[in-house]
Each structure stands twice: as C-alpha cells, then as structure tokens.
Design an enzyme around this catalytic site. Sequence first.
Site, mmCIF file in Angstrom:
data_model
loop_
_atom_site.group_PDB
_atom_site.id
_atom_site.type_symbol
_atom_site.label_atom_id
_atom_site.label_comp_id
_atom_site.label_asym_id
_atom_site.label_seq_id
_atom_site.Cartn_x
_atom_site.Cartn_y
_atom_site.Cartn_z
ATOM 1 N N GLU A 261 0.830 -1.211 0.000
ATOM 2 C CA GLU A 261 0.000 0.000 0.000
ATOM 3 C C GLU A 261 0.864 1.260 0.000
ATOM 4 O O GLU A 261 0.607 2.216 0.734
ATOM 5 C CB GLU A 261 -0.985 0.000 1.169
ATOM 6 C CG GLU A 261 -2.106 -1.007 1.000
ATOM 7 C CD GLU A 261 -3.284 -0.770 1.938
ATOM 8 O OE1 GLU A 261 -3.419 0.346 2.488
ATOM 9 O OE2 GLU A 261 -4.080 -1.708 2.121
ATOM 10 N N HIS A 386 0.747 -8.337 -2.401
ATOM 11 C CA HIS A 386 -0.445 -7.919 -1.662
ATOM 12 C C HIS A 386 -1.634 -8.617 -2.303
ATOM 13 O O HIS A 386 -2.064 -8.265 -3.401
ATOM 14 C CB HIS A 386 -0.614 -6.399 -1.729
ATOM 15 C CG HIS A 386 -1.652 -5.872 -0.801
ATOM 16 N ND1 HIS A 386 -1.966 -4.534 -0.706
ATOM 17 C CD2 HIS A 386 -2.460 -6.495 0.105
ATOM 18 C CE1 HIS A 386 -2.915 -4.364 0.193
ATOM 19 N NE2 HIS A 386 -3.233 -5.543 0.693
ATOM 20 N N PRO A 391 -13.130 -10.109 1.688
ATOM 21 C CA PRO A 391 -13.394 -11.349 2.434
ATOM 22 C C PRO A 391 -14.393 -12.272 1.733
ATOM 23 O O PRO A 391 -14.478 -13.454 2.075
ATOM 24 C CB PRO A 391 -13.956 -10.838 3.774
ATOM 25 C CG PRO A 391 -14.493 -9.475 3.472
ATOM 26 C CD PRO A 391 -13.610 -8.908 2.405
ATOM 27 N N ASP A 423 1.182 -8.816 2.554
ATOM 28 C CA ASP A 423 -0.147 -8.853 3.163
ATOM 29 C C ASP A 423 -0.961 -9.837 2.332
ATOM 30 O O ASP A 423 -1.354 -9.539 1.208
ATOM 31 C CB ASP A 423 -0.762 -7.455 3.134
ATOM 32 C CG ASP A 423 -2.186 -7.433 3.688
ATOM 33 O OD1 ASP A 423 -2.684 -8.503 4.093
ATOM 34 O OD2 ASP A 423 -2.789 -6.340 3.706
ATOM 35 N N ASN A 425 -3.862 -11.143 3.299
ATOM 36 C CA ASN A 425 -5.283 -11.025 3.607
ATOM 37 C C ASN A 425 -5.913 -12.393 3.857
ATOM 38 O O ASN A 425 -7.040 -12.660 3.436
ATOM 39 C CB ASN A 425 -6.009 -10.284 2.478
ATOM 40 C CG ASN A 425 -5.892 -8.785 2.620
ATOM 41 O OD1 ASN A 425 -6.271 -8.215 3.642
ATOM 42 N ND2 ASN A 425 -5.336 -8.137 1.609
ATOM 43 N N ASN A 483 -3.211 -7.087 11.980
ATOM 44 C CA ASN A 483 -4.180 -6.095 11.523
ATOM 45 C C ASN A 483 -5.177 -5.894 12.668
ATOM 46 O O ASN A 483 -5.783 -6.861 13.136
ATOM 47 C CB ASN A 483 -4.888 -6.574 10.255
ATOM 48 C CG ASN A 483 -5.871 -5.560 9.684
ATOM 49 O OD1 ASN A 483 -6.983 -5.903 9.309
ATOM 50 N ND2 ASN A 483 -5.480 -4.309 9.616
ATOM 51 N N PHE A 488 -12.043 -5.573 12.298
ATOM 52 C CA PHE A 488 -11.321 -6.843 12.164
ATOM 53 C C PHE A 488 -10.071 -6.821 13.024
ATOM 54 O O PHE A 488 -9.335 -5.836 13.050
ATOM 55 C CB PHE A 488 -10.941 -7.108 10.709
ATOM 56 C CG PHE A 488 -10.119 -8.355 10.532
ATOM 57 C CD1 PHE A 488 -10.734 -9.602 10.432
ATOM 58 C CD2 PHE A 488 -8.736 -8.295 10.503
ATOM 59 C CE1 PHE A 488 -9.976 -10.761 10.299
ATOM 60 C CE2 PHE A 488 -7.971 -9.442 10.371
ATOM 61 C CZ PHE A 488 -8.597 -10.675 10.270
#
Length: 611
Positions: A261, A386, A391, A423, A425, A483, A488
């Site tokens: 990011e 990344h 979700p 990341d 996720n 995170n 979250f």
Amino acid sequence: MSQRPSRSPSRGSSRSRSASGSDEEPPVTVVRAELVGGHRPVVVSEVPVYIAVKDKDGRFFEAKGSCPNVRFRWLRGPIIKPCVFHPHKMSQIRDVAKTHQCYCCRDCFLKGWHNLPQHLWGSKIDEEVIEEPIAEWCEVANTRQYCPSLQDIDRPLRLDIIPILKDGRDAYRGSMSVTTGTVIPTPKEARTRRMISNGTFNAEWLSQQFKVMNWNILADLYATESVYPYCEKWALSWTWRKHLILKELKSMTADIITLQEVQKDAYDEWFRPQLAEAGYEGIFQQKKSNPIFHRGKYTSEGCATFYKTTRFKRVDKLVIDYDKLTVGEVTRAIPDTASADKSRQRFSKGNVAVAVILEDLHIKATHSSQAMGPNGGHKLCVINTHILCDPRSSDVKLVQAYLLIQTLKQMPIKNMPLLICGDFNSTPDSAVYHYLQRGSVGVGHDDLRADPCGLFGHLNLEHNLSLATAYETCTGTEAQYTNYTEDFKGTLDYIWYSSRTLAVLAISQVDEESQLMQETALPSSTRPSDHVSLVATFMYRDLRQEEAEDRGHHGLGSRVSLPVLSSGISGGGPNPYHMGGSSPVAGTHPWMANDSLYASGAVGLYTAQYL
C-alpha cells in the site's frame, strides 16, 4: 473551570472588514479554503491547504501561489496546552481552581479533579497577567506555503487569503481565513521492540545474519474518516503518518524492507529519497488497477521493496501480474466463452507481486549447491505481494497464491533461498495459508466450497517449496494480530521463507492487545498503520553439509537442532532471551532431486518478463 472556545475550524471563514480594507470589488474573490487531510500541523511538514478563487467572469481556479491578485499571511496564535491525559489532543477546558491543568473533555476534567496526583498539578495562574487570546496572534510568514517551526508547537496557525486590488491595496471583500489546530512536534523516535530468538544463540552468527522487515503501511488513499472514525483526524493525515512510518523503518535497521500500500507519489516524494539517505535502494511496482483521483491528482498504490546497498546488489526484477496469468488459466480451464469472460472479470483485481533477485555482498557461496551471483555472493529471491482483501473472494485469494507459486516454479531459482513477504489477507486457518505452508489444501477445506467459477477442479494445488513462516517457526504460533481495527482483528501478514535454504534466527515481538487498543484500534497517534510490522532475521543454510548429516542420521529418528551455516559454523549455547519455539529445521520437507520445479530454462504459461 474555564471553557475554551473552539480554535480549529478546518474550513475557511470570511473575514470581517478591516481598517485597511476597501469596498471596491477585487479582480478575484476567495470562494473556498480548507485544510487538506486533517487540521493538526506538524513541525517541518508543509501545512496542506486547498484554496479556490473566482474571477469577475465567473471562472473558478485553484490558487497555487502564483496568483498575482491574492496575497497570503500566516499568523501564530496563543499557546493552547494539550490534555494532561491525552497529549495528542488539544485541550478545551482549563481547571483554574484546583489542579490548574488542561483537559480535552469533561470526562478528563472530572477524572483530573478527583484522581490526578498532586505532583502532576500545574502552577496557579495569575489572572491579572492573562492576556486576551485574540491579541496574541502575530505574523510569521507571507507565503502560500508554510512549514511550522519549533516555536509554533502548542499554538494554532491562521492563514489569511486576501484579494488585492489593482492599485495594490488589500480588499476586505472576498477574503477568507483558515485556522488550524495546535502545531505538534514531529513524532519521537520509534519505540523499541524486543527480538525473540529461535532457541539457540551463537555470537558468530551475527556476521552471517540479515534482517527482513515487512509492513502494510496503509495508503493515504484508504485512510479516511469513514473507515477509521475512531482515529483522530490529524493522526490519520499523511503529514503525520509519514514521519512515524519512516522512523519505524529506520529504527529496525533491516537489510531488506517489503512494503505494501505504497502510493506512487509517496514512493517518489518521500520513501525513495528519505531511505536513499539511509543507504537503501528501492523498487516500486504499482497495482494494475486504474489510478484513483486523490488530493487533486491521479495516483495508485502498490508494493515497494528496499534493500541496503552495502549488503545486497540487485541482479534482476520480475513482475508477477495476477490478472494476465489468470487469463491463460481461465482460457484453458473454461472453454465456454461467456463463462470464461465472467471468470476473467471476477479474477481480474489488479493485484501484483514483485520479485527481486539480490546478491549478498558480504557472504560468498562456497560450492555449487548454493545459488551464486555474478560476483560469487549468495543469491536471494525476495517476493513482495499484496493479495486481494475482499473477504467474500476466498477463491480469488487462493488462485492468486497458486499463480504466485506456479510462477516461482518457472523461474531459474534452483537452490536459491526464497523470501515471500506481504499482506496475504488470509488468516492461519485459510486455504491460502494451508496451501503455502503444507504444500496442498485438503479437499474438505471450507474455502474450496466457494468456487463460483468452477476453477479449482482444474488446478493442481500442490507444491514442495518447503515454506514456513518466521513467527510460527520461532514461537510455535503466528503473531496474534497483524491487523487491528474496529471491524477486524487478526493475522493477515507473513514473512514466508524456504526452510530448506534459510534458517530463521529471531523475530521482533509484536505489540500486546492492551497496547494496540490504547486509542481504540489502529491507526492511532503512535501507530501510523492499521497493520503491525513484522521483522525477522535469517541466515543461509549449507545444503551440501546438511544433506550429508541427514544421510548419517537416516532412520535414527533424530533431527538437526541447529542451523548449518554456509561458512561451516554450527553449534552454540543457550540463549538467555529465548522464549520458546521449535527448531529452525522442524517441519522441513525433503526436496525431490528430479523435481521439474527447478528445470533450468523452463518456459510455459507462467513465464514472466524480467525488467
């Protein structure tokens, strides 16, 4: 107690008529003036202000400093002390009867009145010498831009935008002013974080190790009040966060830094020049999605990898475009044109990975079983990625992880140590995590049930890269949180490494939840991103010597408990800082000698372009 008037409007206000003003209509009038990205100026950071003016013909344009019909005046206001309980907040209330301290709200005032220790009480103020705040404003600059100085700390600033008549006089009509919050100092040095070692310690390893840092720094594009309503507006602004981020990057003294990011403009204007001064060279790869209009210009974000030029030299760079790779995969798996087009649309999200092949300038490869650079140093492949954050798209995440691994299979990286940072996720119970760690995903995994395009049945979701994560290896579990927001709280970021060619020596301790929730969640005034940085130290393994030891212990049920270095150093004593964890070798898998993964010069669907 005394209630302070509000002193921090971020929008401009029209000024009243002054003695020097004129009723004559000026060539231009100021129609809009506001602070950009928060209203707390930071020392040595230019105060960002947007100013729009309108001429007599009704045309609107931005006054960027070159407008001859407008002049600017910056003024410094009176000192407004911060809240005694919340130093990052401006005070609104001053107790003049008991504690003689300042507070940001009624709750803090009551807390101070009843519980503030007497040694923290302030000095009694002599009311006879209290000046009217309005009379304390003094001019400090007459330019469009202004960078606050140390003298401005705890004082608000005001920018007057004044139209000028043809004869050079000030016009009181059409002028506007913007008042900031109090100026705050640049962030203090980054907090120290304890390193947790992986069971053993040998002083000789210090000359062999290298340190890796991974962090999603939260792009300014996404740092909005609607997403992070609990964060102070000024703490969310880039003018504040960029200093905190840089201080943390420098404090870790990592040899390799992988960031996600990172906005293109932030890379060009901040990170690349600032880290160059600290001895780093950088590589940036933006996402393939369309640029976003932000703060008056189009920009995009992506992954940035930095490395110490005194330790590593860049050999090559490879961009892994998940969207392009998906096209070929979908075309082969889904013959129906309409379904294939729908699938390509679902999987085309703009995410990328960037692989950088580095040569170690300090440690030389000692034999042919080790990947060797042009100058004889160890070669290392560092991947920065990344993965999609949605979700609801677990299938897209798994396909992107699959494409990353398939690309690595086609790269000429035989015996080359791998670092896969980013990341992802994906939590530790996700299909992505299981696929990377175990080399496969169980058919009964919940994430495999979400396959709207029917693609999983056509993918060979297996590999034998022997990947492990630095944190799980050292402590037996992943970091509790990487995170931490209101919506979250969990682990999404990892430093993966090839456990057959690298040994992890230590990891940096991640903040406890009690620290992360001090200001509700992240980001906060002391933690500039919604993610927590990960740091680990590694060293190379000696494959030839280790394979010999494996053959010697074959069938004895024993395992190597200490890393074997390329220099032949092994052994060591107990580490007083050890806090548990498994052996660096635990969980590794034998490599297949005839594995096509490392076929030299292999080409195919996943061949990518070296830049």
